[in-house]
Scaffold this active site. Structure first.
Site, short mmCIF file in Angstrom:
data_model
loop_
_atom_site.label_atom_id
_atom_site.label_comp_id
_atom_site.label_asym_id
_atom_site.label_seq_id
_atom_site.Cartn_x
_atom_site.Cartn_y
_atom_site.Cartn_z
N GLU A 40 -6.19 -25.59 10.87
CA GLU A 40 -6.85 -26.87 10.88
C GLU A 40 -6.42 -27.53 9.41
O GLU A 40 -6.29 -26.59 8.36
CB GLU A 40 -8.42 -26.70 10.67
CG GLU A 40 -9.04 -28.23 10.61
CD GLU A 40 -10.52 -27.86 10.17
OE1 GLU A 40 -11.16 -29.02 10.45
OE2 GLU A 40 -10.88 -26.59 9.76
N LYS A 113 -12.25 -34.58 15.95
CA LYS A 113 -13.14 -33.66 15.77
C LYS A 113 -14.61 -34.32 16.01
O LYS A 113 -15.22 -34.94 15.33
CB LYS A 113 -13.18 -33.00 14.39
CG LYS A 113 -14.11 -31.80 13.98
CD LYS A 113 -13.75 -31.36 12.68
CE LYS A 113 -14.63 -29.95 12.18
NZ LYS A 113 -14.08 -29.44 11.00
N CYS A 150 -12.47 -26.39 14.38
CA CYS A 150 -13.28 -25.75 13.56
C CYS A 150 -14.80 -25.81 13.94
O CYS A 150 -15.13 -24.86 14.80
CB CYS A 150 -12.98 -26.27 11.89
SG CYS A 150 -13.67 -25.01 10.72
#
Length: 279
Positions: A40, A113, A150
């Site tokens: 990431e 995200k 993540c």
């Protein structure tokens, strides 16, 4: 499908980090990997440890971001797919995003995200809006892949949603290390177990890529891995290795295993409404 996860230190300059990732992508391609996952926000140090307005200068639109442009050129040259994490600017909005780059060097689309953490050392809500793309899956020459970023990886809903969209393998680029407010807490075991749980309960291989090394107050713990559809580790690293993890999966066999377990046959969606309600 032959896949790779990259693990390396990423505290340097944009140009240095791109060069380091490029070297590992080339190594993975040399070993036959066709879908190659960097960690990431590999463009630079993990800036979310602190809140400072200067870091907004590093956000760029997908078509202008140097990390994305560099990975596009590399993907085209090597004829590989690269899920490329980057700090995205879209008008007045900022996102923790991923450009899915195909083996012709084209951006297939952008995922933003969905889950944004906020805690000591991980003050991401200062920088990023919650993603507005919804979960996404991508069709490649080798199968359909799902990608979360993540903090997304801790949520069973992320994995299950992408599986219901037909994903064959799940990928999770990550930047995670120690806990500044609880230095005695080693979350690397929990981190792996959460994703291995997704592998088992969805009968799907998992590819997870993390960084290593120390950046300011944070030490990133690596432990990148590739697990099979049983949740067994196929290849993995510890906290210090820098390199490339490569594994190959026969998706026909994986699909047969998934069907035989019956997890999707026996689902009861009519009972799950509570999952979509606020606490």
């Amino acid at each position: 499908m032959k896949v790779a996860a990259l693990q390396l230190a990423l505290g340097g300059s944009l140009e240095g980090n791109i060069a380091a990732v490029e070297a590992q992508v080339r190594e993975a391609a040399h070993h036959g990997a066709r879908i190659i996952l960097p960690p990431e926000l590999f463009e630079g140090p993990y800036f979310c440890q602190v809140q400072h307005e200067r870091f907004f200068e590093t956000a760029k639109p997908v078509g202008e971001h140097k990390s994305v442009l560099a990975m596009q050129a590399l993907a085209k040259e090597l004829q590989v797919y690269i899920p490329c994490s980057f700090f995205e600017k879209d008008g007045q909005h900022h996102y923790n995003s991923l450009a899915m780059i195909d083996d012709a060097g084209e951006v297939m689309g952008v995922y933003r995200k969905s889950h944004i953490p906020d805690g000591p050392g991980y003050t991401e809500k200062f920088y990023f809006r919650p993603g507005n793309t919804g979960f996404k899956v991508w069709d490649t020459r080798y199968g359909r892949i799902g990608i979360g970023i993540c903090w997304d990886q801790w949520y069973p809903e992320t994995a299950r949603a992408m599986m219901l969209m037909g994903a064959d393998i799940l990928f999770f680029p990550t930047a995670i290390g120690d806990e500044p407010a609880a230095e005695e807490l080693d979350t690397s075991r929990l981190w792996r177990r959460a994703m291995i749980g997704h592998a088992v309960s969805n009968v799907v291989p998992i590819v997870a890529s993390n960084r290593i090394g120390s950046e300011d107050a944070m030490t990133f713990y690596g432990h990148s891995f590739i697990a099979n559809e049983r949740g067994d580790l196929v290849v993995d690293y510890g906290a210090e290795e820098s390199g490339v993890l490569v594994a190959e999966f026969d998706l026909d066999i994986v699909r047969k295993h998934r069907a035989a377990f019956g997890f999707f046959r026996d689902r009861r969606p009519e009972l799950y409404g509570r999952l979509a309600e606020d606490i």
